[in-house]
Design a protein around this motif. Structure first.
Motif, PDB file in Angstrom:
ATOM      1  N   VAL A  28       0.842  -1.208   0.000  1.00 38.56           N
ATOM      2  CA  VAL A  28       0.000   0.000   0.000  1.00 38.56           C
ATOM      3  C   VAL A  28       0.873   1.252   0.000  1.00 38.56           C
ATOM      4  N   ALA A  29       1.947   1.236   0.795  1.00 33.56           N
ATOM      5  CA  ALA A  29       2.855   2.388   0.851  1.00 33.56           C
ATOM      6  C   ALA A  29       3.496   2.645  -0.513  1.00 33.56           C
ATOM      7  N   GLU A  30       3.847   1.574  -1.235  1.00 33.74           N
ATOM      8  CA  GLU A  30       4.429   1.740  -2.570  1.00 33.74           C
ATOM      9  C   GLU A  30       3.413   2.348  -3.529  1.00 33.74           C
ATOM     10  N   LEU A  31       2.166   1.912  -3.439  1.00 29.97           N
ATOM     11  CA  LEU A  31       1.132   2.501  -4.290  1.00 29.97           C
ATOM     12  C   LEU A  31       0.945   3.979  -3.985  1.00 29.97           C
ATOM     13  N   GLU A  32       1.018   4.331  -2.715  1.00 35.03           N
ATOM     14  CA  GLU A  32       0.884   5.738  -2.325  1.00 35.03           C
ATOM     15  C   GLU A  32       2.031   6.562  -2.909  1.00 35.03           C
ATOM     16  N   GLN A  33       3.251   6.021  -2.851  1.00 30.63           N
ATOM     17  CA  GLN A  33       4.395   6.725  -3.438  1.00 30.63           C
ATOM     18  C   GLN A  33       4.220   6.914  -4.942  1.00 30.63           C
ATOM     19  N   ILE A  34       3.766   5.861  -5.618  1.00 30.59           N
ATOM     20  CA  ILE A  34       3.556   5.953  -7.068  1.00 30.59           C
ATOM     21  C   ILE A  34       2.519   7.025  -7.376  1.00 30.59           C
ATOM     22  N   SER A  35       1.427   7.028  -6.614  1.00 35.01           N
ATOM     23  CA  SER A  35       0.372   8.016  -6.818  1.00 35.01           C
ATOM     24  C   SER A  35       0.899   9.437  -6.639  1.00 35.01           C
ATOM     25  N   ASP A  36       1.697   9.655  -5.601  1.00 42.67           N
ATOM     26  CA  ASP A  36       2.253  10.989  -5.339  1.00 42.67           C
ATOM     27  C   ASP A  36       3.235  11.405  -6.438  1.00 42.67           C
ATOM     28  N   LEU A  37       4.072  10.476  -6.881  1.00 41.43           N
ATOM     29  CA  LEU A  37       5.052  10.794  -7.916  1.00 41.43           C
ATOM     30  C   LEU A  37       4.366  11.145  -9.236  1.00 41.43           C
ATOM     31  N   LEU A  38       3.327  10.406  -9.580  1.00 44.75           N
ATOM     32  CA  LEU A  38       2.607  10.692 -10.819  1.00 44.75           C
ATOM     33  C   LEU A  38       1.900  12.037 -10.746  1.00 44.75           C
TER      34      LEU A  38
END
Length: 491
Positions: free
Chosen positions: A273-283
Motif C-alpha cells: 500500500v505504501a508503494e502505491l501511495e508513493q507511485i500516486s504521489d510521484l505521478l
C-alpha cells in the motif's frame, strides 16, 4: 515402365495461426513503432535488439503462469550438440539473459526498449495469432518505485502519442504485495488453497463480486450450466478478498485507505500500500491525473511472475462485437515489477520493472476509432507511351522522387494504355503522368487527377464536378509543381 509421378505442388496457404501483412498494414505498424520508440527514447531508454532464438534453458519456464514444460514455444533440438533452442515467446525473458551476460558492461540501472515479433505455440483463435509484435521498455537494476511510476507515465504518453486521447484510456495500477497481504490476513497455510484463491481473484472481471463470493465458498453454476467447485472458504475467511477487490474508491486516498483495511496487520500488505501511495504521489507531481492513471485493486496480472507494482492500460471506448453488441475494447498493454527473473542466471536478486505494448491490438483499436486504416494513396504513375523513350519517363520519375513525391514508371506491357490506367487504379495512384509523341514535341505533359476522376465516375450526377477538369496539360518544366498542387489539395 511406369511413368514417375510428379511431386504434388505445395499448397499456397498461410500456416495455421499466422497471417501475411501487406502495404498499409506494414506501414501503419512501422509508423506506430517509430512513434512509440520516440517516446521511449525521450525518456532516456536505449534501443536493444536480442536474438529471436534463445536456448530453452535460458527461456526457462515458458509463458508466465503456465506449467507446461516444453510447450508453449516453437522449439527444436540441434543435431550436433543436442541443445534445445526455441523462438522467443516474449521480449522480457531474453532481456534477463542479456543483462546477466553483459551486466559488467551495462550501466546500472539499465534502461532499454525492444520491439519485434514473438512466437507462441498456442491454439490460435479469432484475432489470436501465433506470431505477433511486442513493444517493450524495462528498467533493470533498481528497486525504486520511481521506476514503476515512470513506466506508467511513459505508457500514458505512448498512448496519447499514437492517437488515443485522454478520455479513451486509463492506466490502472495495483501491487502484488497488497494481494500477498490479503492472503496473509486470511491465514491460509495450504499452498493449493492459496493458488485456488488467486485463480478466483483473477476471474473477478468476468464474474463480479457475487461470482467471486460463490467461487470462494461452495461454488457456482457457470453460463453453460456446468457446476464449478468452490475453494471451500467460510464467509469470514473470504471477506478480506472481497474487501480487497471492492476497495476502489472515488479518489486515490480513499482507495489506499480501503486497501489498508483489507490487508489488516500484514507487514508485506502495508508495504505494498505504501508503494502505491508513493507511485500516486510521484505521478501527481509529474502532472498525471486520475483520468490518465489510477490505483485499481482489480488489476491482477501474472500472479506467479510479478513481485510488486503491476499496471495495465485499458481502452475505455465502446466497440461493437461480431453480434452487434457494445463492449469495451479492453487491455492493450501491461507490465509490472519482476525482481526474480535475472536471479535465475546470477543467483542474486536483481530488481526490474517494465511494460509491454501489444502493437497489433493497439493498431486494431485505432482502426476501430477510424484514426488509421483510411484508403491511402499509392505512388504517382508515369505511363509509357513509347517504350523506346524509357529514359524520358525515368527522368520524370527521378524529378518527382527528388522532390519527395512517391512515384514509379509503369513496367508492364505498355501496348494497351487502358491497362496502364487500370494498373494505376489498382495501385490507388492519385495522379497519372502522360507524355506521348505529340506532348514530347510540344514540350508539355498531361497530368491526370485520378482521385477526381474516381469521384466523377462514382457520382450519380456530373453537375457537382462539371466545372472541375481532371486532366491538365502543363509545360514539361512544371511537372513537379502541378503534381504537388494536386497532392496537396487532397492532403
Amino acid at each position: 515402365m511406369a511413368k514417375p509421378k510428379k511431386a504434388p505442388r505445395p499448397k499456397a496457404q498461410t500456416p495455421k495461426g499466422f497471417r501475411d501483412y501487406f502495404g498499409a498494414d506494414v506501414t501503419e505498424r512501422a509508423e506506430m513503432l517509430t512513434a512509440i520508440a520516440q517516446v521511449y527514447h525521450r525518456y532516456g531508454f536505449d534501443a536493444m535488439e536480442s536474438a529471436a532464438v534463445e536456448t530453452v534453458e535460458a527461456l526457462g519456464k515458458f509463458l508466465p503462469d503456465i506449467d507446461r514444460p516444453n510447450e508453449g514455444v516453437f522449439a527444436w533440438q540441434e543435431a550436433d550438440d543436442g541443445d534445445w533452442l526455441a523462438l522467443r515467446y516474449d521480449l522480457t525473458a531474453p532481456l534477463a539473459r542479456v543483462y546477466a551476460q553483459h551486466r559488467n558492461d551495462l550501466p546500472a540501472p539499465y534502461r532499454r526498449y525492444a520491439m519485434g515479433p514473438v512466437w507462441r505455440n498456442e491454439k490460435p483463435g479469432p484475432g489470436r495469432y501465433r506470431q505477433f509484435y511486442q513493444c517493450d521498455a524495462d528498467t533493470v537494476g533498481t528497486g525504486s518505485v520511481a521506476a514503476d511510476a515512470e513506466i506508467c507515465a511513459m505508457l500514458a504518453d505512448c498512448l496519447e502519442t499514437v492517437g488515443i486521447p485522454r478520455c479513451d484510456y486509463v492506466v490502472r495500477v495495483n501491487n502484488r504485495k497488497v494481494l500477498n497481504g490479503v492472503l496473509e490476513a486470511m491465514g491460509l497455510n495450504d499452498d493449493a488453497q492459496r493458488d485456488a484463491v488467486l485463480r478466483t481473484i483473477d476471474k473477478f472481471d468476468k464474474v463480479g463480486e457475487a461470482g467471486v463470493r460463490e467461487l470462494l465458498g461452495k461454488g457456482r453454476l457457470d453460463s453453460s450450466g456446468a457446476y464449478i467447485d468452490g475453494v471451500g472458504l467460510t464467509t469470514d475467511q473470504a471477506e478480506p478478498v472481497i474487501a480487497f477487490l471492492t476497495s476502489k474508491g472515488d479518489s486515490a486516498a480513499q482507495t489506499l485507505g480501503n486497501l489498508r483495511t483489507a490487508v489488516g496487520d500484514s507487514a508485506i500488505g502495508a508495504d505494498g500500500v505504501a508503494e502505491l501511495e508513493q507511485i500516486s504521489d510521484l505521478l501527481a507531481s509529474g502532472g498525471y491525473g486520475p483520468d490518465q492513471i489510477e490505483i485499481d485493486p482489480s488489476v491482477v496480472r501474472g500472479l506467479g511472475y510479478y513481485t510488486g507494482p503491476v499496471f495495465e492500460a485499458e481502452l475505455t471506448f465502446d466497440i461493437l462485437d461480431e453480434k452487434g453488441r457494445k463492449r469495451q475494447f479492453g487491455s492493450v498493454a501491461g507490465g509490472g515489477r519482476y525482481d526474480d527473473l535475472v536471479k535465475r542466471f546470477t543467483g542474486q536478486s536483481v530488481p526490474a520493472t517494465g511494460v509491454s505494448i501489444g502493437v497489433d491490438r493497439l493498431l486494431a483499436a485505432l482502426r476501430e476509432k477510424g484514426r488509421i486504416g483510411r484508403q491511402s494513396h499509392g505512388p504517382v504513375v508515369v505511363t509509357v507511351m513509347d517504350r523506346d523513350r524509357m529514359g524520358d519517363y525515368l527522368a520524370m520519375v527521378a524529378e518527382l522522387r527528388n522532390a519527395g513525391i512517391r512515384a514509379e514508371v509503369y513496367l508492364g506491357n505498355p501496348k494497351n494504355f487502358g491497362n496502364q490506367l487500370k494498373y494505376a487504379d489498382k495501385r490507388h495512384a492519385p495522379v497519372a503522368v502522360i507524355e506521348g509523341a505529340d506532348e514530347k514535341a510540344n514540350g508539355v505533359v498531361q497530368i491526370k487527377d485520378l482521385i477526381l476522376g474516381t469521384k466523377i465516375a462514382e457520382s450519380a450526377s456530373l453537375e457537382e464536378w462539371q466545372d472541375r477538369p481532371n486532366q491538365f496539360e502543363v509545360p514539361r518544366s512544371e511537372l513537379v509543381t502541378k503534381v504537388r498542387d494536386i497532392l496537396e489539395s487532397y492532403a
